[in-house]
Design an enzyme around this catalytic site. Structure first.
Site, PDB file in Angstrom:
ATOM      1  N   LYS A  70       0.847  -1.200   0.000  1.00  0.00           N
ATOM      2  CA  LYS A  70       0.000   0.000   0.000  1.00  0.00           C
ATOM      3  C   LYS A  70       0.874   1.238   0.000  1.00  0.00           C
ATOM      4  O   LYS A  70       1.863   1.312   0.736  1.00  0.00           O
ATOM      5  CB  LYS A  70      -0.851  -0.017   1.292  1.00  0.00           C
ATOM      6  CG  LYS A  70      -1.836   1.123   1.374  1.00  0.00           C
ATOM      7  CD  LYS A  70      -3.121   0.785   0.664  1.00  0.00           C
ATOM      8  CE  LYS A  70      -4.039   1.976   0.480  1.00  0.00           C
ATOM      9  NZ  LYS A  70      -3.675   2.808  -0.686  1.00  0.00           N
ATOM     10  N   LYS A 106       5.446   2.350  -2.840  1.00  0.00           N
ATOM     11  CA  LYS A 106       5.369   3.749  -3.287  1.00  0.00           C
ATOM     12  C   LYS A 106       5.642   3.801  -4.780  1.00  0.00           C
ATOM     13  O   LYS A 106       6.372   2.958  -5.315  1.00  0.00           O
ATOM     14  CB  LYS A 106       6.433   4.595  -2.568  1.00  0.00           C
ATOM     15  CG  LYS A 106       6.138   6.074  -2.578  1.00  0.00           C
ATOM     16  CD  LYS A 106       5.080   6.368  -1.547  1.00  0.00           C
ATOM     17  CE  LYS A 106       4.933   7.811  -1.220  1.00  0.00           C
ATOM     18  NZ  LYS A 106       4.274   7.955   0.093  1.00  0.00           N
ATOM     19  N   ASN A 221      -2.802  19.581   0.256  1.00  0.00           N
ATOM     20  CA  ASN A 221      -3.802  18.789   0.967  1.00  0.00           C
ATOM     21  C   ASN A 221      -3.441  18.621   2.447  1.00  0.00           C
ATOM     22  O   ASN A 221      -4.247  18.915   3.335  1.00  0.00           O
ATOM     23  CB  ASN A 221      -3.932  17.421   0.277  1.00  0.00           C
ATOM     24  CG  ASN A 221      -4.824  16.484   1.060  1.00  0.00           C
ATOM     25  OD1 ASN A 221      -4.393  15.879   2.030  1.00  0.00           O
ATOM     26  ND2 ASN A 221      -6.072  16.383   0.679  1.00  0.00           N
ATOM     27  N   SER A 349      -7.363   5.509   4.001  1.00  0.00           N
ATOM     28  CA  SER A 349      -7.298   4.686   2.788  1.00  0.00           C
ATOM     29  C   SER A 349      -7.714   3.256   3.102  1.00  0.00           C
ATOM     30  O   SER A 349      -8.405   2.606   2.318  1.00  0.00           O
ATOM     31  CB  SER A 349      -5.868   4.651   2.241  1.00  0.00           C
ATOM     32  OG  SER A 349      -5.634   5.745   1.398  1.00  0.00           O
TER      33      SER A 349
HETATM   34  N1  GLU Z   1       0.669   9.041   0.227  1.00  0.00           N
HETATM   35  C1  GLU Z   1       0.161   8.897   1.565  1.00  0.00           C
HETATM   36  C2  GLU Z   1       1.280   8.534   2.521  1.00  0.00           C
HETATM   37  O1  GLU Z   1       2.426   8.816   2.276  1.00  0.00           O
HETATM   38  C3  GLU Z   1      -1.034   7.947   1.639  1.00  0.00           C
HETATM   39  C4  GLU Z   1      -0.788   6.556   1.171  1.00  0.00           C
HETATM   40  C5  GLU Z   1      -2.032   5.701   1.073  1.00  0.00           C
HETATM   41  O2  GLU Z   1      -3.105   6.174   1.405  1.00  0.00           O
HETATM   42  O3  GLU Z   1      -1.890   4.550   0.640  1.00  0.00           O
HETATM   43  O4  GLU Z   1       1.057   8.045   3.590  1.00  0.00           O
END
Ligand code: GLU
Length: 416
Positions: A70, A106, A221, A349
């Protein structure tokens, strides 16, 4: 430019430190040493002027012992493989520290979104999802927004994936628009989570938040919802900066009209009743809480000595370099680490993904109550580890995260 920065090495060193403090099984460390895989892709995009441009992108899957991979996808001119690997590892530890059944991943696409038209961005987004489609899936790897990507981008991703699969699978990405199975509260969640962590840290460390002064770097955001939530809690937001410039008012700035102003003018610069402030000045402001909520590597050995806040709360991923961390701790500045402070986003999420799996949607209140519960519990767990040993809150967060990863690896028979 300063020295090249080894992002992945920095995260590995944190793991090393935490592992030593908790006597982690060396096999667990070995299994976490390198990501499971990193896919590098070239994405050809037809530009509006008829030419073809090829963009490079990456998807790194760090570890999935706790569940499907994720993590977000960022569009940035400085995205590179080493950074994406480090951010994927941070996701492994972030998901673990808040107890989510997810691994860490990522993605990054090397591009400057400000130079692309909406149509070009859409073709690039769709092309990137096609390129990584073989390794993602609603129970394999679930992307989400990150820097310069948002609900709109996720809408393109979900549609492209549906076309590839010949079936509509909303659980393939999170951070989607509500109309496509997004979750109420997801957009606000990272900033809201930062607020819950600040609130609990204030309880733990005895800081009165009524009138507490806050400076925030970044008004996207994460920065804007952090500002609104802390303002609602009674904090005084005295400075905010974005990439174009910053604003300062020692009597406080109301982030609500500021966001409206910023949406009209594209920057916070020039907002009424404020004085201009540079990024460096903001980082050196005397205040209670400094919140980096933009890019990584902002507090470095060059500027850490100038920081005059009592706390730093890392709403961004990796905003503090290890050298800066040492300087801050010598100065008695207390740092709430990224993997805890900004975990609200991935937590919401997770709720979105659960709702997609159920095909049943919760009211906003339910999401918020659950988010509050997860963030509060995670804070006190980390605080417990911090109290037990003579360590920083960052290492304490890694200890909690590594403890869960070790347990899962043992339960799956990856280590004996
Ligand atoms: N990009 C966000 C983070 O760095 C959210 C990642 C997600 O929701 O999977 O935590």
């Amino acid at each position: 430019m300063s020295q090249p920065y080894h992002h992945y090495e920095v995260v590995s060193q944190l793991v090393e430190k935490a592992a030593a403090a908790m006597h982690l099984d060396p096999q667990v460390k070995e299994l976490l040493r390198e990501p499971v895989r990193t896919l590098t892709v070239s994405v050809p995009v037809k530009m509006d002027n008829g030419t073809v441009k090829v963009f490079q992108g990456f998807r790194c899957q760090h570890n999935d012992v706790l569940g499907p991979f994720k993590g977000g996808i960022r569009f940035h001119p400085e995205a590179d493989e080493d950074e994406v690997k480090a951010l994927a590892a941070l996701m492994t530890y972030k998901c673990s520290v808040v107890g989510l059944p997810f691994g860490g991943a990522k993605g990054g696409v090397l591009c400057d979104p400000s130079e692309l038209s909406t149509a070009e961005l859409e073709r690039l987004s769709r092309g990137f999802i096609r390129a990584i489609a073989p390794i993602i899936g609603p129970d394999r790897d679930i992307p989400a927004p990150d820097i310069n990507t948002n609900a709109k981008t996720m809408g393109w991703f979900v549609d492209e994936y549906a076309q590839i699969q010949g079936a509509y699978r909303p659980g393939i990405v999170t951070g989607k628009p509500l109309a496509l199975g997004g979750s109420k509260g997801r957009t606000e969640a990272t900033g809201r989570g930062v607020m819950y962590v600040v609130r609990e840290a204030a309880r733990a460390f005895g800081l009165d938040l009524e009138g507490a002064t806050v400076a925030i770097q970044g008004f996207g955001n994460v920065g804007s919802y952090t500002a609104k939530n802390l303002h609602d809690l009674g904090c005084k937001i005295i400075a905010i900066a974005d990439i174009f410039g910053g604003v300062y008012n020692p009597d406080g700035i109301d982030p609500y009209p500021l966001k409206e102003y910023e949406q009209e003018t594209r920057s916070v610069k020039g907002f009424s009743d404020t004085n201009p402030i540079s990024n460096e000045e903001l980082l050196a402001l005397e205040c209670d809480i400094l919140i980096p909520a933009a890019l990584g590597n902002q507090i470095t050995k060059e500027n850490a000595a100038n920081v005059r806040s009592k706390w730093i709360v890392e709403a961004a991923n990796g905003p503090t370099t290890p050298e800066a961390d040492v300087i801050l701790s010598q100065k008695g500045i207390f740092v709430v680490p990224d993997i805890l402070a900004n975990a609200g986003g991935v937590t919401a999420s997770y709720f979105e993904w659960v709702q997609n799996n159920y095909n049943y949607y919760w009211p906003e209140e339910e999401i918020d109550n659950r988010l509050e519960q997860v963030m509060t519990q995670a804070f006190w767990e980390v605080y417990g580890a911090y109290k037990e040993k003579d360590i920083t809150l960052r290492i304490a967060a890694y200890i909690v995260a590594l403890g869960r990863l070790e347990e899962a690896m043992r339960a799956r028979g990856w280590v004996v």
